[in-house]
Every structure is written in C-alpha cells, then in structure tokens.
Design a protein around this motif. Structure first.
Motif, short mmCIF file in Angstrom:
data_model
loop_
_atom_site.label_atom_id
_atom_site.label_comp_id
_atom_site.label_asym_id
_atom_site.label_seq_id
_atom_site.Cartn_x
_atom_site.Cartn_y
_atom_site.Cartn_z
N TYR A 96 0.80 -1.23 0.00
CA TYR A 96 0.00 0.00 0.00
C TYR A 96 0.83 1.28 0.00
O TYR A 96 0.29 2.36 -0.25
N GLY B 71 4.61 3.35 -0.99
CA GLY B 71 5.81 3.34 -1.82
C GLY B 71 6.16 4.74 -2.30
O GLY B 71 5.55 5.74 -1.89
N LYS B 72 7.13 4.79 -3.21
CA LYS B 72 7.56 6.10 -3.73
C LYS B 72 6.53 6.62 -4.72
O LYS B 72 6.14 5.93 -5.66
N LEU B 73 6.14 7.88 -4.51
CA LEU B 73 5.16 8.51 -5.37
C LEU B 73 5.79 9.35 -6.46
O LEU B 73 5.37 9.31 -7.61
N ARG C 194 10.35 0.16 -8.05
CA ARG C 194 9.35 1.22 -7.83
C ARG C 194 9.80 2.24 -6.79
O ARG C 194 9.56 3.43 -6.94
N ASP C 195 10.48 1.77 -5.75
CA ASP C 195 10.65 2.60 -4.55
C ASP C 195 12.08 3.05 -4.27
O ASP C 195 12.30 3.78 -3.30
N TYR D 24 7.43 9.67 -0.57
CA TYR D 24 6.73 8.40 -0.38
C TYR D 24 5.36 8.66 0.23
O TYR D 24 5.15 9.64 0.94
N LEU E 181 0.03 4.45 -2.00
CA LEU E 181 -0.08 4.27 -3.45
C LEU E 181 -1.52 4.55 -3.88
O LEU E 181 -2.48 4.30 -3.16
N LYS F 287 -0.84 9.24 -6.47
CA LYS F 287 0.22 9.72 -7.34
C LYS F 287 0.11 11.21 -7.58
O LYS F 287 -0.97 11.74 -7.80
#
Length: 531
Positions: free
Chosen positions: A54, A56-58, A491-492, A521, A524, A527
């Motif tokens: 749920y 992570g890096k945006l 992804r991150d 971060y 998710l 974005k």
C-alpha cells in the motif's frame, strides 16, 4: 505476507481518503524544540498501511545540490499568483532554497532562490580538506521557520573573490519570506564574533570566528524570539572551536555568542544534523565533542560535555561531564556526535530529564535542574547510564509514548527500543534488521498515542554507490519491520545517500533528501505530478 482483514482494508481506505485532513506543519528539525523526533499529528500513515503493498515512492523532486538539511513543511500558504499550497521547503549544498507544493501539484518549484552570483561560489571540498560533504558546501544545517511572521531562517556558506585568501569565505544568516523567498528583516547578515581567549587561532588575546574552518551541521533553533546557530568543523581540520550564537529573529542583530573552548581548541557542536534543544523557559541544551575539559579546575573549556546555556545571554547555566571525559577525548569518542532530547515531565525526584548519547557507547539520562557538573570517579551524578550495544550514536534519538528509540553505530546496527517508567529507562526490543551505513537519527509518526511508526534513513558510509534506504518499524515493537524501500526497488528505490540526514514525515508523506533530489513516499494511488 499475511493478508489484511476486510476491516483493515476498509480502515486503510478511510485513512487514504482523509490524507490531507488537518494538514500539519513541520517548522524545525525533529519536529519540536524538545527535539523529540515525533510528529503526533499523523492520521494517514499507520502500521496497517505502511507496507510494500500500500505504500511506496510517489514521485521525485529534482534540485541543484545534495540535500543534508531536513525538509520542512508549512501548511496553507498563499503563494502570490499561484494559489494556496501546503509547501515543502528544501535547502541544498548549492546554496539554493526551493519551495515546492508538498503533494507535487505542480512538480515545478513555487519559488527558488540561490545565494550565488558572478564570482561567488559555494565552498569547495578541497578548501575545507574534508570529504564528508563532497564537492561543495553551501547549506548544510536544517533551517527553521517562524510561522507567525512567515520567515524561513537559513545559514549559507560562500566563497567570494574580494579580499585576501584568508578572508574570502563568508557565512550569512538569511531571513526569507515563506511565500516569495525574498529577504526580510534587513537580511542577510554576515556571521562574525570575537571573544577574549588564548585558544588555538587566537591573536593578542582575541579569538575570532573563522568562516572557513567552522562547519555548521547542527540545525537552527528558534526560541523566545531568537535564532540560534552552532558550529563544529570539517573532519577536525583546525583551528576550530565550538561556537553558539543568538540573533534577534526580527532585526537579525547578534545578541550573544558563546565559545566552548576559548583557551584551548575543538569542543565543537557536531550533533550530526540534529540540533540544540530548548526548554519552555528558553534555556538551550547542547553537547560538545572532543576537546580539553578543565572547567572542574577553574578553566573555561568544556570538551565532551552536555551544556545548559541561558537563552538570551548564552551564559553557561549548568553542565554535565562524564567522569571519563579525558579518555573520551583521547579515543575520539565525542559526546557531541549526538544531540539531546528533552523528555516530558516525569514523576519522582527528577521531573525534568534530558537524554544524550555520543560515540562513547553510553546513554546518559541527566537531571536538567541539577546536571551534576563533573565527578572524577564515576557517573553517579547522572540519573542513569546505559551502555550501548557496542557502538556510538551519530545523531539523536526519538521519544514517543513512553518509548525512546536509539540506533547505534555497532556491528549489528539495529534499532533499539527503551521504555521510560518513573524516570528510568529499560530495554524493551531491538529490531532484527541490520541497517548498513553509519548510524542515523530515528523519527516517529503517530496519531497521538496510537498508530506509531518509527522511520529511519540509511546514512552514507562514504562508499561509492551508497543508496538511501527508507525503513519503517512498528513503534510498539521495533522487532517488527513494516517496510523498507528496497523491498520493491524498481518502484521505490531512493536516490544516492548523504550522511546523517533525517526524513520528514507529515500529512501522509515521507520526504527523503538525497543527492540532487528529494524522494517522496506515501500511500499508493495518491500519485502526484512530479517525476
């Protein structure tokens, strides 16, 4: 991984929808002047949703230099011609300050200022003779914000063409409007100070501040209308001293200056990117590094000591020095590699406590009202001493909900959790995760006394190719790792790591400073525009 229950999924959805409700601000390093390291107004991020499924890096925000200063946030600012934004402030070693929309809408800066001009550069690494901040030195210490006046205070270094080589270097305190970046209060002012002393670098009984040798890593502090700055050096390249200065927040006039080694050398205020703490009365607490300690014999030098300074005068009010200060100095085990944390009032005979730990491997719990000065035979003048797990602390600790979180620079480099009860600490848990690199400062996000998450950022160990890694642990039991940014690296993965910097967690986002970027971060599905 265990699948979350239906109720957990519903709760996660509700928290995600409420992501920006009651947006909070982060106006100083470690969230408050006690340097607790805890943001207790975080309602979006919880132990239920901070995981690789749920969270992570945006997006990534690109900047023109390395980011050592902790990013700051000010909610609900009206930016001229650009509307209302929650604003993220980022300072770089290229002497720039950026104001971004904190959610990445838009990804381009709302404003940016740079303190360089023709012939004026940042300070080259070769000039300071130290690789710990590579290539250039500009803005290292975390700025501080006065939300009431809308002012961002920044300490910047430059190299300038005028004059002889001995006076080409400048350090300036800037006071910037948070909405435009324009200078306020007659700023900037050049940092200068002279005291009586016969220490290293002195001349005719006078000791002057050296803008080349004095390196400001400790964050800025704003308390009772005064802005405080502190210095040590780069890689122990001398001559240098531990300086503290106070400036009027409204006029930028210097109000006081203190030197921790006026008749000796060293005794810098390192703090590893954390900062001096202040109590409700405005008294300052900060620790020195290696240097001569002779105060117990009538001298004026305070190496490896925890000091209390009067806020307006910066006169020494009290101090604590470990019994083995001479050995700490001889073994390069600075007490001042760490920053202090002021704990909430406790029951019993020691209601006002401060905790400090340095490279020497001991955590000291000290009574702020009676700090004990120095005893040559033992540390019984401390309320409590706790051996570390075999390594020193570079940075500070975080306190939340009767828990203290510490990361030592030892072989296992594991996060440890202590509980505080009746003014005493006891070990509760240790993480099973080894965090490579140099020790770092933990930070906590929580919704009051619930939903605590401990965050850590991997710090550079001077190895080429080190990457930043963001870790999250359950604050009730740090043996439980919730997330790290290498679990889904495609992804991150964060940018290249820098040394000792601290992530900022606020409003459902975690902001990670790195080389030439800030990685953002969050949950998710939220974005933002930045990439």
């Amino acid at each position: 991984m265990e699948r979350p229950s239906l109720w957990s999924l519903v709760l996660i959805l509700l928290l995600t929808m409420d992501l920006f409700a009651g947006a909070q601000s982060v106006i100083t390093s470690q969230y408050d002047n006690a340097r607790s390291g805890a943001n207790t107004l975080e309602t979006a991020l919880t132990p239920l949703n901070v995981n690789a499924r749920y969270f992570g890096k945006l997006f990534t925000l690109r900047v023109d230099g390395d980011v050592y200063a902790q990013p700051l946030v000010l909610a609900g600012l009206e930016i001229p011609g650009k509307g209302r934004h929650d604003v993220l402030f980022v300072a770089t070693e290229h002497d720039s300050v950026y104001a971004f929309d904190a959610s990445g809408h838009p990804a381009s800066p709302l404003w940016r200022v740079n303190f360089l001009r023709k012939g004026v550069t940042t300070v080259p690494e070769d000039d300071v003779q130290c690789p710990f901040i590579p290539r250039e030195l500009g803005i290292t210490s975390t700025p501080v914000i006065d939300a009431d006046t809308g002012t961002l205070y920044v300490l910047a270094r430059t190299k300038e063409p005028d004059g002889l080589p001995s006076n080409q270097y400048r350090q300036r305190l800037h006071a910037l409007s948070v909405t435009t970046g324009l200078e306020q209060s007659g700023g900037p002012v050049v940092i200068k100070a002279t005291i009586h002393g016969k220490g290293s670098g002195s001349s005719s009984g006078k000791l002057e501040f050296d803008p080349l040798r004095e390196n400001p890593r400790a964050s800025l502090l704003l308390a009772k209308g005064l802005v405080y700055l502190a210095w040590a050096s780069s890689c122990d390249v001398g001559p240098y001293h531990g300086w503290v200065m106070a400036y009027d927040a409204h006029t930028l006039k210097q109000r006081a200056a203190f030197n921790a080694s006026p008749d000796a050398e060293d005794s810098g205020f390192w703090a590893s990117d954390t900062g001096p703490a202040a109590d409700e009365r405005g008294n300052l607490f900060l620790a020195t590094g290696n240097g001569r300690f002779d105060a117990a014999k009538g001298g004026r030098d305070y190496g490896d000591s925890l000091l209390q300074l009067g806020g307006e005068s910066l006169k020494l009010a009290d101090y604590f020095t470990p019994f083995n200060a001479d050995k700490l100095e001889a073994d390069d085990n600075d007490l001042g590699s760490g920053g202090p944390v002021l704990l909430p009032d406790q029951p019993g005979s020691h209601p006002h406590l401060v905790v400090i730990a340095g490279k020497g491997g001991t955590i000291y719990l000290v009574d702020r009202d009676r700090m004990g000065h120095y005893r040559p035979d033992s540390d019984r003048h401390a309320v409590e001493t706790i051996p570390s797990s075999g390594g020193g602390v570079f940075g500070s600790m975080a306190y939340w909900n009767d828990n203290l979180y510490v990361l030592s620079n030892s072989d296992n480099n594991a996060l440890r959790q202590f509980t505080l009860h009746d003014g005493r600490l006891s070990l509760k848990a240790g993480s099973g995760s080894r965090l490579p690199g140099t020790s770092a400062t933990p930070t906590v996000s929580a919704n009051g006394s619930e939903d605590g998450v401990v965050w850590l950022l991997r710090s550079e160990a001077l190895d080429a190719g080190d990457i930043s890694v963001l870790y999250a642990f359950d604050a009730l039991n740090t043996s439980r790792l919730l997330y790290d940014s290498e679990q889904n690296p495609s992804r991150d993965r964060a940018g290249p790591a820098v040394r000792f910097n601290i992530p900022t967690v606020a409003n459902g986002h975690a902001y990670v400073g790195a080389k030439h970027e800030v990685d953002v971060y969050g949950l998710l599905g939220q974005k933002a525009a930045g990439k």
